[in-house]
Every structure is written in structure tokens, then in C-alpha cells.
Design a protein around this motif. Structure first.
Motif, PDB file in Angstrom:
ATOM      1  N   LEU A 214       0.823  -1.216   0.000  1.00 23.43           N
ATOM      2  CA  LEU A 214       0.000   0.000   0.000  1.00 23.43           C
ATOM      3  C   LEU A 214       0.857   1.265   0.000  1.00 23.43           C
TER       4      LEU A 214
ATOM      5  N   ASP B 293      -6.498   6.384  -2.985  1.00 18.58           N
ATOM      6  CA  ASP B 293      -7.258   5.240  -3.529  1.00 18.58           C
ATOM      7  C   ASP B 293      -8.279   5.807  -4.521  1.00 18.58           C
TER       8      ASP B 293
ATOM      9  N   LEU C 202      -9.673  -0.079  -2.531  1.00 17.95           N
ATOM     10  CA  LEU C 202      -9.088  -0.660  -1.315  1.00 17.95           C
ATOM     11  C   LEU C 202     -10.152  -1.053  -0.304  1.00 17.95           C
ATOM     12  N   ASP C 203      -9.865  -2.158   0.394  1.00 14.22           N
ATOM     13  CA  ASP C 203     -10.680  -2.537   1.540  1.00 14.22           C
ATOM     14  C   ASP C 203      -9.917  -2.054   2.780  1.00 14.22           C
ATOM     15  N   LEU C 204     -10.495  -1.136   3.538  1.00 16.33           N
ATOM     16  CA  LEU C 204      -9.817  -0.612   4.730  1.00 16.33           C
ATOM     17  C   LEU C 204     -10.708  -0.851   5.951  1.00 16.33           C
TER      18      LEU C 204
ATOM     19  N   ARG D 186      -8.551   8.670   3.492  1.00 15.26           N
ATOM     20  CA  ARG D 186      -8.505   7.947   2.211  1.00 15.26           C
ATOM     21  C   ARG D 186      -8.963   8.920   1.125  1.00 15.26           C
TER      22      ARG D 186
END
Ligand SMILES: N[C@@H](CCC[C@H](N)C(=O)O)C(=O)O
Length: 295
Positions: free
Chosen positions: A8, A25, A30-32, A54
Motif C-alpha cells: 500500500l 485510492d 481498497l478494503d480498509l 482515504r
């Protein structure tokens, strides 16, 4: 390419020492999850930050898509414990600085989508002393009540004013900022029903005419060295206490707000909108090891 550079990408920035991990992003891929945000914000085992910003195209984020025509970029803000918040005043200045530094926006006027709505931002041109300050139109403060809110720290209690800047604040005026103690735990705020989603608590002292200093315990992050929305809430609370209300007098009111991490200048305009001016710094850029991310 090293494992780290394949991971990342992030940047680090701060506004009056309220510091953020910035995660670009643009396409919202993205999975956050909250646990990963908390790991990234960890000051010992992660990058460290009071929160995470983000950077997503509004059109690529379901919460921001309705704002895409007004603001190309959405600030997806998270507190350091991974929780979501509606707004972050220092964060939006740092977010704007990132957009301009990365060439994703021109300096001057731009708009940023947030969960509290679109915020107009003015990025001043760079001068001989470095990057110019950033002014954000933070919207109107709301004072929804109820009366009778009380904040308790140890043996001390103070009446508090409920101020919403899109996110919730309890503002208390104290004789000495040290009376707030170490602020390792969230101050007790009653009645709990006044803040069903938790609250940021500001402790305020006077420094002079239209000049205050504050400390803050932030919901989801603990004590931080600055809070932009908190400074706006404090300014409006101080103005009402001092009998100043631009909507009534037809005159804007400006307060200087000193925080442990620096100074913000806050103006309430005649139409009730609040302007916040302060610095924003991007200081580092890097990559996170994929193996750490998977851990
Ligand atoms: N530091 C921020 C506020 C961040 C959100 C806050 N902790 C909340 O949960 O509402 C600011 O500069 O405004």
C-alpha cells in the motif's frame, strides 16, 4: 520491486500537529476495515496518526457519488481506532494540500466532499515563507441542546454546550487547562442521550479579547494536539458566551484559537458559516510491506 513498494502507498501529513496517514485510492478499490485503519494509525507498530484520510474520487464511493458533480474528491475520514467520523477540519486542509501537491487539483479554490457535505477550500499561493495557509468553509454550527449537559473529569464538573460542526462536540470553559487532567480516558459526559454516537470534548480558557486556548479529547482518537472542527465549535461557543452573534449584529466575528499543536483563526460570518484558517503539511511518502498488511 521490493515487497514494500508492492504494498500500500501512503503519505503522512499534519495540520497544527493533528496528524494523518493519507491513503490515495482514487478508484475506491481498497478494503480498509477498522482493524487495518487502527493498525496503520498505531504509533509504535504502524505508521502512526490521529486518523486516516482515504483519497477517493467521489464518483467511486457510494456515500459521495451524489456530491460528485460539485466535488471531484471525497475525504473518507477515519479516527485512529478505525471508526468513521462525519468531518475532520484539520484533515480537510491536509487533504487539500495533498490534492494540490499531487497535481490532482489546482491551488486556489477547490471543493472537497465529506460525510458532512461539500466543503469549499481556498489554498493560498506559496510565498517566501513556504506554503500558504488554507481556509475551509466549514458550514454552520448547530447548537441543538439540550441544556444541562455536564462534563466530569475526576472531582471536577463543568456545564457544557453541545455544538455540532457536522460532528458532535461538548465545549466547556475552565479556569485552567490543567484541570482537564491527563485525558487518558474519555471525559464522562451526561446525559449520554445527548450524544448517542459519542462526542469530542473541548476544554477552553481565555487568553485575551477574542482569543482562547483549548485542549481536546477526540472521539475515536484520544487527546490530540489539535482539532479543527473542535476549534470551530469552541469559537462559536465563546462568541455566544461573549454576546457576539453575527446573524444578529450583521458583523462577522473572528477568534484566535490556540491549541497544543498550533494556532487556528476562526471566523463566523453573517450568514452563520464558519471559516477556519490554518496550516497543512505533507511531510513523507512511502510504501507498506505487503506481508505486514497480510499479518
Ligand atoms: N481532528 C478532527 C476531528 C476528527 C473527527 C473526530 N474525532 C470525531 O470523531 O468526530 C478535526 O480536526 O476536526
Amino acid at each position: 520491486m521490493s515487497e514494500i513498494l508492492k504494498g500500500l502507498r501512503f503519505l503522512k501529513g499534519h495540520g497544527t500537529e493533528n496528524d494523518f496517514v493519507i491513503v490515495p485510492d482514487p478508484d475506491g478499490l481498497l478494503d480498509l476495515p477498522p482493524a487495518l485503519v487502527a493498525r496503520l494509525c498505531d504509533r509504535r507498530a504502524g505508521i502512526g496518526g490521529d486518523g486516516l484520510l482515504r483519497v477517493v474520487r467521489s464518483a467511486a464511493h457510494p456515500e459521495a457519488a451524489p456530491m460528485a458533480a460539485e466535488a471531484e474528491w471525497f475525504m473518507d475520514y477515519r479516527n485512529s481506532d478505525g471508526s468513521v467520523a462525519e468531518m475532520c477540519g484539520n484533515g480537510v486542509r491536509v487533504f487539500a494540500r495533498y490534492l494540490v501537491t499531487a497535481g490532482l487539483a489546482e491551488g486556489g479554490e477547490l471543493a472537497v466532499a465529506t460525510r458532512a457535505g461539500v466543503r469549499a477550500v481556498r489554498v493560498a499561493a506559496e510565498g517566501p515563507d513556504g506554503p500558504g495557509e488554507i481556509t475551509v468553509t466549514m458550514g454552520r454550527a448547530e447548537l441543538p441542546g439540550p441544556d444541562g449537559i455536564v462534563v466530569t473529569v475526576g472531582e471536577r464538573q463543568w456545564p457544557a454546550l453541545n455544538v455540532s460542526m457536522g460532528n458532535p462536540h461538548a465545549v466547556v470553559f475552565v479556569d485552567d487547562l490543567a484541570h482537564a487532567g491527563k485525558l487518558l480516558d474519555p471525559p464522562a459526559v451526561a446525559p449520554a442521550a445527548a450524544y448517542p454516537a459519542g462526542v469530542n470534548v473541548e476544554f477552553v480558557v481565555d487568553r485575551g479579547p477574542r482569543h482562547v486556548a483549548m485542549r481536546v479529547h477526540e472521539r475515536g482518537s484520544g487527546e490530540t494536539r489539535s482539532c479543527g472542527t473542535g476549534a470551530c465549535a469552541v469559537m462559536v461557543a465563546a462568541a455566544r458566551r461573549d454576546g457576539a452573534d453575527p446573524a444578529r449584529t450583521g458583523q462577522p466575528v473572528t477568534y484566535t484559537v490556540d491549541l497544543p499543536g498550533g494556532r487556528l483563526v476562526i471566523t463566523e460570518q453573517v450568514d452563520g458559516t464558519v471559516l477556519m484558517t490554518g496550516p497543512a503539511v505533507i511531510l513523507a511518502e512511502g510504501g507498506i510491506d505487503q506481508r505486514w498488511l497480510a499479518g
